[in-house]
Design a protein around this motif. Structure first.
Motif, mmCIF file in Angstrom:
data_model
loop_
_atom_site.group_PDB
_atom_site.id
_atom_site.type_symbol
_atom_site.label_atom_id
_atom_site.label_comp_id
_atom_site.label_asym_id
_atom_site.label_seq_id
_atom_site.Cartn_x
_atom_site.Cartn_y
_atom_site.Cartn_z
ATOM 1 N N THR A 213 -6.621 7.194 -3.966
ATOM 2 C CA THR A 213 -6.433 8.425 -4.739
ATOM 3 C C THR A 213 -7.696 8.796 -5.520
ATOM 4 N N SER B 182 -4.370 2.254 -9.887
ATOM 5 C CA SER B 182 -2.962 2.538 -9.574
ATOM 6 C C SER B 182 -2.796 4.024 -9.306
ATOM 7 N N PRO B 183 -1.970 4.387 -8.323
ATOM 8 C CA PRO B 183 -1.538 5.781 -8.272
ATOM 9 C C PRO B 183 -0.851 6.124 -9.596
ATOM 10 N N ALA B 184 -1.021 7.361 -10.057
ATOM 11 C CA ALA B 184 -0.486 7.690 -11.376
ATOM 12 C C ALA B 184 0.334 8.974 -11.403
ATOM 13 N N ASP C 56 1.774 10.969 -5.614
ATOM 14 C CA ASP C 56 1.097 9.802 -5.049
ATOM 15 C C ASP C 56 2.052 8.634 -4.871
ATOM 16 N N TYR C 57 2.801 8.277 -5.924
ATOM 17 C CA TYR C 57 3.597 7.067 -5.784
ATOM 18 C C TYR C 57 4.873 7.274 -4.975
ATOM 19 N N PRO D 130 4.688 4.265 -2.026
ATOM 20 C CA PRO D 130 5.437 3.448 -2.988
ATOM 21 C C PRO D 130 5.110 1.961 -2.914
ATOM 22 N N GLN E 119 2.282 0.490 -1.922
ATOM 23 C CA GLN E 119 0.959 0.247 -2.505
ATOM 24 C C GLN E 119 1.009 0.323 -4.028
ATOM 25 N N THR E 120 1.855 1.214 -4.557
ATOM 26 C CA THR E 120 1.995 1.345 -6.006
ATOM 27 C C THR E 120 2.551 0.062 -6.608
ATOM 28 N N TYR F 170 6.886 3.091 -9.755
ATOM 29 C CA TYR F 170 5.799 3.158 -10.738
ATOM 30 C C TYR F 170 6.213 2.508 -12.055
ATOM 31 N N LYS G 128 4.604 -1.098 -13.604
ATOM 32 C CA LYS G 128 3.931 -1.184 -14.900
ATOM 33 C C LYS G 128 4.664 -2.141 -15.850
#
Length: 330
Positions: free
Chosen positions: A41, A81-83, A87-88, A92, A94-95, A151, A155
């Protein structure tokens, strides 16, 4: 500065919005900066101005795989990280991996180098909050299996494993909970509210608000966010800390303000609210005020004008690359 004395810092997600601004700040502070990004990203244009500098180097690498950095390291900033929801929802797995495996790899690297590590968490750990403003002691209201769970839970796990390394291994760790941040270098097509609103207004289109627009957000200009992160890294505080601007407003008001600042004759149209979209987002920043002597300095009108001017400077075709099919008004 003598190269032996120069502090060395690894910044993951270096080609992203916040990561690139962090690279700028630590270069300015005299650090040797090692940027790392898999560019899933991120955009190399965000850091291209740094490539000519002797105290900057860049590695294209996925931190979900083993991370090796030769030589001494004093600090690690984990911002990979995708944010954005677009993206997420698109990537998903990869996130989840960058928040779990990636964080584990970087904690291990920091431990092996005796480096201090700061990880980028998010206000999303509070989910759709039942209290406002959100203080660091609030545990959150999160749906772990909803569309945003990849996401949110990545986190939350990131915070948990970071504290485990701190408590079990004695690693020097910092956790920043980042609230809505905006400014130059935000991708126009990442689906978040502010860049989408600005792109729509500059194109003379109607601004798309999801739900009835009464949901609130609090927006922090990027230079204020970077200052807060910098101060937290150099502090001795190891528990999570909110960094954001508590100036709360509805999405309706934000849309109208952007229309006024761009001077275009746009109007607001409404679409269905996405699942689990938070109704409120406002940080309690008393800890940052007290422990870091930090408060936001850039008022919203000034920050928005700077951001609008940045988007106006982009090639016209980039304004057409926005995507507002799904976003959560962050």
């Amino acid at each position: 500065m003598n190269t032996e004395e120069q502090k060395r810092i690894l910044i993951t997600g270096a080609a992203g919005f916040l990561g690139s601004h962090l690279c700028d700040r630590f270069i300015l502070e005299g650090f040797h900066v090692i940027g790392m990004d898999n560019l899933i990203t991120g955009d190399l244009r965000n850091i291209s101005h740094l490539f000519k500098l002797p105290n900057f180097e860049f590695y294209q690498h996925d931190v979900s795989k083993f991370v090796h950095v030769p030589g001494r390291l004093d600090y690690v900033l984990h911002f990979a990280s995708p944010a954005s929801p677009i993206d997420y929802l698109r990537i998903p797995i990869q996130t989840l991996k960058v928040g779990s495996l990636g964080t584990h790899n970087l904690l291990g690297l920091a431990k092996s180098k005796s480096a201090r590590i700061l990880v980028a968490s998010t206000s999303e750990v509070y989910g759709d909050p039942l209290v406002s403003p959100q203080s660091e002691e609030y545990w959150g209201n999160v749906n772990p299996v909803g569309p945003r769970g990849v996401y949110d839970e990545a986190k939350r796990f990131q915070e948990a494993i970071t504290m485990a390394y701190h408590n079990f291994h004695g690693l020097e760790t910092r956790i920043v909970r980042i609230f809505n941040t905006y400014g130059p270098r935000m991708r126009l097509n990442d689906g978040r509210a502010l860049p989408t609103f600005i792109a729509q207004a500059l194109e003379g289109e109607n601004l798309t608000v999801f739900g009835d627009g009464t949901q609130t957000r609090s927006f922090c200009y990027v230079s204020d966010q970077i200052e807060g992160i910098y101060r937290l890294l150099l502090s001795d505080y190891s528990l999570p800390m909110n960094i954001g601007n508590p100036d709360e407003m509805t999405m309706n008001d934000m849309a109208k303000e952007i229309i006024a600042l761009t001077g275009n004759a746009s109007t607001v149209i409404y679409e269905k609210l996405p699942v689990d979209d938070p109704k409120q987002r406002r940080p309690d920043i008393e800890k940052a005020k007290r422990l870091l002597d930090w408060t936001p300095k850039i008022n919203r009108q000034e920050g928005l004008q700077r951001t609008i001017d940045y988007y106006r400077s982009l090639p016209a075709e980039e304004l057409k690359q926005k995507d507002f099919t799904y976003y959560n008004q962050r």
